[in-house]
Design an enzyme around this catalytic site. Structure first.
Site, PDB file in Angstrom:
ATOM      1  N   ARG A 137     -12.995 -34.420 -12.571  1.00 46.17           N
ATOM      2  CA  ARG A 137     -14.328 -34.975 -12.380  1.00 46.17           C
ATOM      3  C   ARG A 137     -14.915 -34.362 -11.144  1.00 46.17           C
ATOM      4  O   ARG A 137     -14.235 -34.183 -10.138  1.00 46.17           O
ATOM      5  CB  ARG A 137     -14.271 -36.458 -12.061  1.00 46.17           C
ATOM      6  CG  ARG A 137     -13.618 -37.330 -13.043  1.00 46.17           C
ATOM      7  CD  ARG A 137     -13.248 -38.637 -12.323  1.00 46.17           C
ATOM      8  NE  ARG A 137     -12.480 -39.449 -13.224  1.00 46.17           N
ATOM      9  CZ  ARG A 137     -13.018 -40.335 -14.027  1.00 46.17           C
ATOM     10  NH1 ARG A 137     -14.309 -40.532 -14.019  1.00 46.17           N
ATOM     11  NH2 ARG A 137     -12.267 -41.024 -14.850  1.00 46.17           N
ATOM     12  N   GLY A 138     -16.188 -34.115 -11.223  1.00 43.44           N
ATOM     13  CA  GLY A 138     -16.878 -33.637 -10.042  1.00 43.44           C
ATOM     14  C   GLY A 138     -17.926 -34.657  -9.660  1.00 43.44           C
ATOM     15  O   GLY A 138     -17.981 -35.744 -10.222  1.00 43.44           O
ATOM     16  N   GLY A 139     -18.741 -34.292  -8.713  1.00 45.57           N
ATOM     17  CA  GLY A 139     -19.734 -35.229  -8.223  1.00 45.57           C
ATOM     18  C   GLY A 139     -20.727 -35.647  -9.287  1.00 45.57           C
ATOM     19  O   GLY A 139     -21.278 -36.740  -9.233  1.00 45.57           O
ATOM     20  N   PHE A 140     -20.973 -34.800 -10.265  1.00 49.57           N
ATOM     21  CA  PHE A 140     -22.024 -35.104 -11.226  1.00 49.57           C
ATOM     22  C   PHE A 140     -21.515 -35.399 -12.617  1.00 49.57           C
ATOM     23  O   PHE A 140     -22.271 -35.532 -13.549  1.00 49.57           O
ATOM     24  CB  PHE A 140     -23.015 -33.950 -11.299  1.00 49.57           C
ATOM     25  CG  PHE A 140     -23.785 -33.814 -10.045  1.00 49.57           C
ATOM     26  CD1 PHE A 140     -24.806 -34.697  -9.773  1.00 49.57           C
ATOM     27  CD2 PHE A 140     -23.467 -32.834  -9.125  1.00 49.57           C
ATOM     28  CE1 PHE A 140     -25.510 -34.600  -8.588  1.00 49.57           C
ATOM     29  CE2 PHE A 140     -24.177 -32.726  -7.954  1.00 49.57           C
ATOM     30  CZ  PHE A 140     -25.202 -33.613  -7.677  1.00 49.57           C
ATOM     31  N   GLY A 141     -20.233 -35.434 -12.784  1.00 47.40           N
ATOM     32  CA  GLY A 141     -19.742 -35.724 -14.112  1.00 47.40           C
ATOM     33  C   GLY A 141     -18.351 -35.167 -14.301  1.00 47.40           C
ATOM     34  O   GLY A 141     -17.637 -34.897 -13.337  1.00 47.40           O
ATOM     35  N   ASP A 191     -22.362 -27.667  -0.178  1.00 50.98           N
ATOM     36  CA  ASP A 191     -21.251 -28.563  -0.509  1.00 50.98           C
ATOM     37  C   ASP A 191     -19.949 -27.774  -0.650  1.00 50.98           C
ATOM     38  O   ASP A 191     -19.189 -27.948  -1.593  1.00 50.98           O
ATOM     39  CB  ASP A 191     -21.556 -29.349  -1.787  1.00 50.98           C
ATOM     40  CG  ASP A 191     -20.653 -30.574  -1.922  1.00 50.98           C
ATOM     41  OD1 ASP A 191     -20.040 -30.978  -0.905  1.00 50.98           O
ATOM     42  OD2 ASP A 191     -20.555 -31.124  -3.025  1.00 50.98           O
TER      43      ASP A 191
END
Ligand SMILES: *[C@@H]1O[C@H](CO)[C@@H](O)[C@H](O)[C@H]1NC(C)=O
Ligand SMILES: *[C@@H]1O[C@H](CO)[C@@H](O)[C@H](O)[C@H]1NC(C)=O
Ligand SMILES: *[C@@H]1O[C@H](CO)[C@@H](O)[C@H](O)[C@H]1NC(C)=O
Ligand SMILES: *[C@@H]1O[C@H](CO)[C@@H](O)[C@H](O)[C@H]1NC(C)=O
Ligand SMILES: *[C@@H]1O[C@H](CO)[C@@H](O)[C@H](O)[C@H]1NC(C)=O
Ligand SMILES: *[C@@H]1O[C@H](CO)[C@@H](O)[C@H](O)[C@H]1NC(C)=O
Ligand SMILES: *[C@@H]1O[C@H](CO)[C@@H](O)[C@H](O)[C@H]1NC(C)=O
Ligand SMILES: *[C@@H]1O[C@H](CO)[C@@H](O)[C@H](O)[C@H]1NC(C)=O
Ligand SMILES: *[C@@H]1O[C@H](CO)[C@@H](O)[C@H](O)[C@H]1NC(C)=O
Ligand SMILES: *[C@@H]1O[C@H](CO)[C@@H](O)[C@H](O)[C@H]1NC(C)=O
Length: 815
Positions: free
Chosen positions: A505-509, A622
Site C-alpha cells: 500500500r502506498g499513500g494513495f492506495g 516525498d
C-alpha cells in the site's frame, strides 16, 4: 631420428587416427583420439590435472580450450602409468578397455554375437559414442550410460526402473572422476520426479511432474533459449534439454559438490558460465524447512515459512512446523488451497481418480493431510490421465515458486475460514529475478494493439489549478500520449484486484501485481477511491512520468481510468522497496556496502535528473526509503511522483499552504513554513542517506533514544569523531570506512537547517563519485531539536511512527 622424419611420422599418425570410427581392426591406443565428424568432441585418453599416474578413456570438447570432460569410461578403474591402455571394439560388438597386461578395466557388455561384420563405434557430434550395426541400429550409446554430464539431446529418465539408462553420478573431486556419493536420477518410489541423492538421502528434488510438457525455460546471456521438456518414449517419461539453434556449447553437470548446474560456453571470456543451478543456495535443499514448512522461492531472498494453519516448532525451522488446531476428521475438516507450490515428497499415487474423487480419497482417510491433482492428458499414453497424489502424514520438502501447482491442505474447518483471509496477505506473490527479463514493456502493446482507438490523450488539467504557484509550467496545455489500458484487462490482470496479488500500500492506495494477457508482469497502482485527493495527483503523475526517462526512475507503462477508478501501470520491479530490505534484519545482509553505495549514487543521479538534467525542475517532495524501488540487480528506482511539483524556469522557491510528504523526511522550512525548493529534496536525500548507512529508521527511537532524532544522533557521533558507530553493524566489517564516513558527512551537509547551505544534487553527485572531492564541514542541524510538534498526518497511514513525546505539528490541507 631426424626431426623431419618425426614430423612426417606424427602427421601420419594424426591423419589416420583423426577419425570418428573405431572398428575391430582399428583400436584406440594411448595418444590416439577419435574426433567427431565436425570436430566438436574427441574421445581419447587423459590424465586429470593432479593425478599424473592415472589415466582414463573419456570424451571431451575438441574445440574448447578449457579441457572439459563430458564422459569417462573407466572412472573407478584408472589405467596406471606403468601399463598403458587400449580401447578395442571386439568381434562381438563390445567396447573393451584393457591395460597392457590384457586386464579388462571397462567394457560395454552388450555381448552381441550375431552379424557383427561392419559394426563400428562412432563418436557423434552430439557427444554420443555409439556402437552402430551395419544396418544403422545402435546397440549401445554412451548417452544411456552417462557419468556426471547431460548434453543437449540426451534424456534423463524420470523413472528409476529404466534398464536402458543409468543415473548420473558426480565426480569425487575436481580432478577425480571416480564415482562419488552424489547421484541424480528418477525417483524409484514414483516414476514422476527427479532427485539428487547424497548417498541414500535425498539432497534435492524436482517437483512431481504435473503434465506440462515444457517445465521450464531459461534464456542465456546472448539470447539463446534452453527448455526442460518432458517426453514420453514407450511408457516411460524422460526429461530432455533442447536448445535453440543459436546456442553455444551447453552442458548440465552434477558437480562434485552435489549441485546440478546448467552451463554455457562463453567464447568471449573463454569460460563456462553457470546460468542456473539446483539446489539454489537457499532453502531449496531437500526438506530444509522441516515438516509442514516450505521454502518460498518467490521472495527475493528465499526463506522458510510455515504452511497456513501451522506455526514454527521451535526457534528455527529445523523441526519444521506444527499444526495450530488438530484435525477433526469425520466432516470437521476442509481444504485450503495453496497456489504455485512445489508439492511435497512422499506422496501416494492413486490411479484412476478425477479431481473430485481425489479430494474424496483424501477426505475419507483420517490420516490424509493433503492432496494434489493434475491432468496428464498430453503426455500419458495410457488411458488413465489422472495424477492424483495424496499425503498420509508429514509434508516434507514443500516449496513455493512461480509456475508451481495447487496443493490442497487439510485443516480444521474453523482454521480454513480464518486462514483463507490471512493467507492472501501472508503470501503475496512477488516476481522473481528471472522475471525482470520479461516484465518490462511489451505488455501494454497487447492491449493497445487490440484497440488503438482506446488510446487517449491526457490533458494536463493539473497545471491550471496550480498556476498561481507555478507560473510558467512547461506542461501547460500539453498532452502526453501514453498507452491507455482498458479496465477489463486490468481487472483480469490482477484477478479482480485480489488481495493475493497485492504488493503493498502506498499513500494513495494499493499496488497490485498483474499479469496482462498472461505474459508479462506489471505493477498496478490503484488510487483509493475515497481519498478525494487522487485526481490531481493522478494526472500529475501520469503527465510527469510519461515525460521522464531515467534509469533511476520507475517507468510508467500505461494508465487507466474507469468511472472513479484511476490506475497506473508501472514496470514491475521484483524486489519491492528499499525499506523492505534496509529495516528487515533477516534481509539487510543483501545490502552489502557496495550495493548500498550503488543505491545511494543511483538515487542521487535520479534526483539530479529530476532537478536539472530532465530539462525541467521537478521536486519530488516525498523521497523516502519506501518510495525507492529496487530492480533485480538492486538498482534503485525512484517512484511515487504523486506529490512531485514542476517549477517554472526562474522559480527558486515556492510557498504552499498545503504541506504534503512524510514528516521526518521534510526539511524544516517546508514542514514549518510550507516553503520548498530543490533543497527540500536534498534534505530528504540526506535523511535517506543516513538511513542507508545506519540501517536505522528515521522514525525509530531504537538506539537513538537519548536524541530527538536520527539526525541529531548522527550529528552527535560525527562531531565527537565517532561516526563509525553509526554504521549498520551488518556492513561494518567489510566496508571501506572512508567511503562510509564520507557518506555520513555528506548526509549531514544535506540535512543542514539552512537550505542555502545544503549542496545541490549536482554537487552531491560529484562528491559521491569523486573520492578526492573536498567535503565542507557541516553545521549542526538544530531546528527539529528545539521545536516540539505533534504530527497529524492522515495521508500516510503507513508512516505513523512519528509521534515523539509531546511533539505537535499541524498540517493544513489546502483544498
Ligand atoms: C592440484 O595440485 C596443485 C599443486 O600440487 C594444488 O595446489 C591444487 O590444490 C590441487 N588441486 C586439487 C583440486 O586437488
Ligand atoms: C605417482 O607414482 C610415483 C611412483 O610410483 C609416486 O612416487 C607418486 O607419488 C605418484 N603420484 C601420485 C600423484 O599418486
Ligand atoms: C575378429 O575376427 C577376425 C576375422 O574374423 C579375426 O581375424 C580376429 O582375430 C578377431 N578378433 C578378435 C579380437 O577376436
Ligand atoms: C558373451 O556371450 C557368450 C556366449 O553367449 C558367453 O560365453 C560369454 O561369457 C558372454 N560374455 C560376457 C562378457 O558376458
Ligand atoms: C539391424 O540388425 C539387428 C541385428 O541383426 C536387428 O536386431 C535390428 O532390428 C536391425 N535393425 C534394422 C533397422 O533393421
Ligand atoms: C552429504 O552427506 C555427507 C555424509 O552424510 C555429509 O557430510 C555432507 O555434508 C552432505 N553433503 C551435503 C551437501 O549436505
Ligand atoms: C561476445 O562479444 C560480442 C561483441 O562484444 C557480443 O556481440 C556477443 O554477444 C558476446 N558473446 C557472448 C557469449 O557474450
Ligand atoms: C536450529 O535450532 C537448533 C536448536 O535450537 C540448533 O541446534 C540448530 O543448529 C539450529 N539450526 C539452524 C539452521 O540455525
Ligand atoms: C492411520 O495411521 C495409523 C498410524 O500411523 C494407522 O495405524 C492407521 O491404519 C492409518 N489409517 C489409515 C486409514 O490409513
Ligand atoms: C494439451 O495440449 C493442448 C494443445 O497442445 C493444450 O491446449 C492443453 O492445454 C494441454 N493440456 C494440458 C493439461 O497440458
Amino acid at each position: 631420428m631426424a626431426p623431419l622424419q618425426v614430423v612426417v611420422l606424427l602427421s601420419f599418425i594424426c591423419l589416420c587416427k583423426s577419425d570418428d570410427h573405431l572398428t575391430p581392426a582399428k583400436p584406440l591406443a594411448a595418444g590416439d583420439k577419435l574426433v567427431s565428424d565436425n570436430g566438436v568432441f574427441a574421445l581419447g585418453f587423459f590424465s586429470p590435472k593432479n593425478s599424473t599416474n592415472d589415466s582414463y578413456a573419456g570424451i571431451w570438447y575438441n574445440n574448447i580450450p578449457e579441457r572439459t570432460y563430458v564422459w569417462v569410461a573407466n572412472r573407478d578403474n584408472p589405467i596406471t602409468k606403468a601399463s598403458p591402455g587400449k580401447l578395442v571394439l571386439t568381434n562381438n560388438s563390445d567396447l573393451v578397455l584393457s591395460d597392457s597386461q590384457g586386464r579388462a578395466l571397462w567394457t560395454t557388455m552388450c555381448n552381441f554375437t550375431s552379424g557383427t561384420t561392419g559394426t563400428a563405434a562412432i563418436l557423434l557430434d552430439s557427444g554420443n559414442l555409439v556402437i552402430r550395426m551395419p544396418n544403422g541400429t545402435d546397440i549401445w550409446q554412451s548417452f544411456h550410460h552417462p557419468t556426471d554430464t547431460i548434453l543437449p539431446g540426451m534424456p534423463l529418465p524420470l523413472s528409476a526402473n529404466d534398464d536402458l539408462y543409468t543415473r548420473l553420478v558426480a565426480w569425487r573431486g575436481p580432478d577425480d572422476p571416480a564415482t562419488s556419493d552424489y547421484s541424480m536420477g528418477g525417483d524409484p518410489s514414483s516414476d514422476l520426479q527427479v532427485v539428487i541423492w547424497n548417498g541414500t538421502r535425498p539432497y534435492w528434488r524436482r517437483s512431481a511432474w504435473n503434465g506440462e510438457l515444457v517445465t521450464a525455460s531459461y534464456q542465456g546471456s546472448t539470447g539463446f533459449i534452453m527448455t526442460l521438456r518432458i517426453v514420453y518414449r514407450g511408457d516411460k517419461l524422460y526429461m530432455t534439454f533442447p536448445v535453440s539453434d543459436d546456442s553455444p556449447s551447453m552442458r548440465m553437470v552434477l558437480h562434485y559438490t552435489g549441485v546440478f548446474r546448467f552451463l554455457a560456453w562463453n567464447s568471449n571470456s573463454s569460460s563456462w558460465e553457470v546460468f542456473t543451478e539446483q539446489p539454489s543456495p537457499s532453502c531449496d535443499q531437500y526438506a530444509y524447512c522441516g515438516p509442514f514448512g516450505y521454502c518460498d522461492a518467490t521472495e527475493t531472498v528465499p526463506k522458510c515459512n510455515c504452511l497456513s494453519g501451522f506455526v514454527p516448532d521451535g526457534v528455527n525451522f529445523s523441526r519444521g512446523c506444527r499444526i495450530k488446531e488438530d484435525l477433526k476428521c469425520g466432516g470437521g475438516d476442509n481444504f485450503l488451497t495453496f497456489r504455485g507450490m512445489k508439492i511435497p515428497d512422499k506422496f501416494v499415487y492413486v490411479r484412476n481418480r478425477g479431481i473430485d474423487q481425489c479430494r474424496a480419497e483424501c477426505s475419507r482417510n483420517c490420516n490424509c493431510t493433503a492432496y494434489a491433482y493434475a491432468n496428464l492428458q498430453n503426455g500419458s499414453t495410457s488411458d488413465d490421465v489422472s495424477r492424483c497424489l495424496i499425503w498420509l502424514g508429514e509434508l516434507v520438502d514443500t516449496g513455493k515458486f512461480r509456475d508451481g501447482e495447487n496443493l490442497y491442505l487439510r485443516l480444521a474447518s474453523s482454521t480454513v475460514a480464518k486462514e483463507s483471509n490471512v493467507l492472501k496477505i501472508a503470501l503475496p506473490v512477488i516476481a522473481t529475478g528471472i522475471l525482470i527479463l520479461t516484465c518490462v514493456s511489451l505488455v501494454f502493446w497487447i492491449c493497445k494493439s487490440r484497440g488503438k482507438r482506446r488510446i487517449k490523450k491526457i490533458k494536463n488539467k493539473y497545471t491550471r489549478q496550480h498556476s498561481k504557484n507555478s507560473k510558467s509550467n512547461e506542461l501547460e496545455n500539453e498532452s502526453i500520449e501514453l498507452p491507455y489500458i482498458c479496465f477489463e484487462d486490468v481487472v483480469i490482470a490482477t484477478d479482480n484486484f485480489s488481495d493475493c496479488n497485492m504488493l503493498g500500500r502506498g499513500g494513495f492506495g494499493k499496488v497490485y501485481k498483474g499479469r496482462l494477457e498472461g505474459v508479462n508482469e506489471v505493477a498496478v497502482k490503484r488510487l483509493s477511491k475515497n481519498s478525494g485527493q487522487g485526481a490531481d495527483e493522478f494526472r500529475n503523475e501520469v503527465v510527469l512520468i510519461a515525460k521522464l526517462q531515467h534509469r533511476s526512475l520507475v517507468r510508467l507503462l500505461g494508465y487507466c481510468t474507469h468511472e472513479d477508478e484511476k490506475l497506473l501501470i508501472y514496470e514491475c520491479l521484483p524486489n519491492k522497496s528499499l525499506d523492505a530490505f534496509l529495516f528487515d534484519a533477516t534481509r539487510n545482509f543483501v545490502l552489502d556496502w557496495p550495493t548500498r553505495f550503488k543505491v545511494i549514487k543511483g538515487i542521487a543521479r535520479g534526483l539530479l535528473y529530476l532537478h536539472q538534467d530532465s530539462g525541467l525542475t521537478i521536486i519530488h517532495r516525498d523521497l523516502k526509503a519506501s518510495n525507492v524501488l529496487l530492480d533485480a540487480e538492486m538498482n534503485p528506482k525512484i517512484s511515487d511522483f504523486g506529490m512531485a511539483r514542476i517549477f517554472g524556469g526562474n522559480e527558486q522557491q515556492v510557498n504552499t499552504i498545503r504541506v504534503v510528504g512524510t514528516y521526518r523526511y521534510m526539511s524544516p522550512e517546508y514542514a514549518m513554513e510550507g516553503s520548498f525548493s530543490v533543497k527540500s529534496d536534498t534534505y530528504s536525500f540526506g535523511v535517506l542517506l543516513l538511513e542507508i548507512v545506519s540501517g536505522l529508521k528515521i522514525s525509530s527511537s531504537h538506539l537513538t533514544k537519548d536524541f530527538p532524532s536520527l539526525v541529531a544522533y548522527a550529528w552527535s557521533l560525527w562531531k565527537d569523531g565517532n561516526a563509525r558507530e553509526l554504521v549498520d553493524s551488518s556492513i561494518t566489517e567489510i566496508c571501506p570506512l572512508h567511503e562510509v564516513l564520507r557518506c555520513i558527512q555528506l548526509s549531514l551537509l544535506c540535512v543542514q537547517d539552512d537550505p542555502s547551505a545544503r549542496p545541490l544534487m549536482s554537487s552531491t553527485v560529484f562528491m559521491l563519485e569523486n573520492e578526492t572531492a573536498p567535503l565542507p564541514t557541516p553545521k549542526e542541524p538544530v531546528y527539529f531539536r528545539q521545536r516540539k510538534y505533534e504530527v497529524e498526518d492522515q495521508r500516510h497511514d503507513y508512516d505513523l511512527e512519528m509521534s515523539l513525546n509531546g511533539m505537535t505539528m499541524t498540517m493544513e490541507e489546502g483544498r
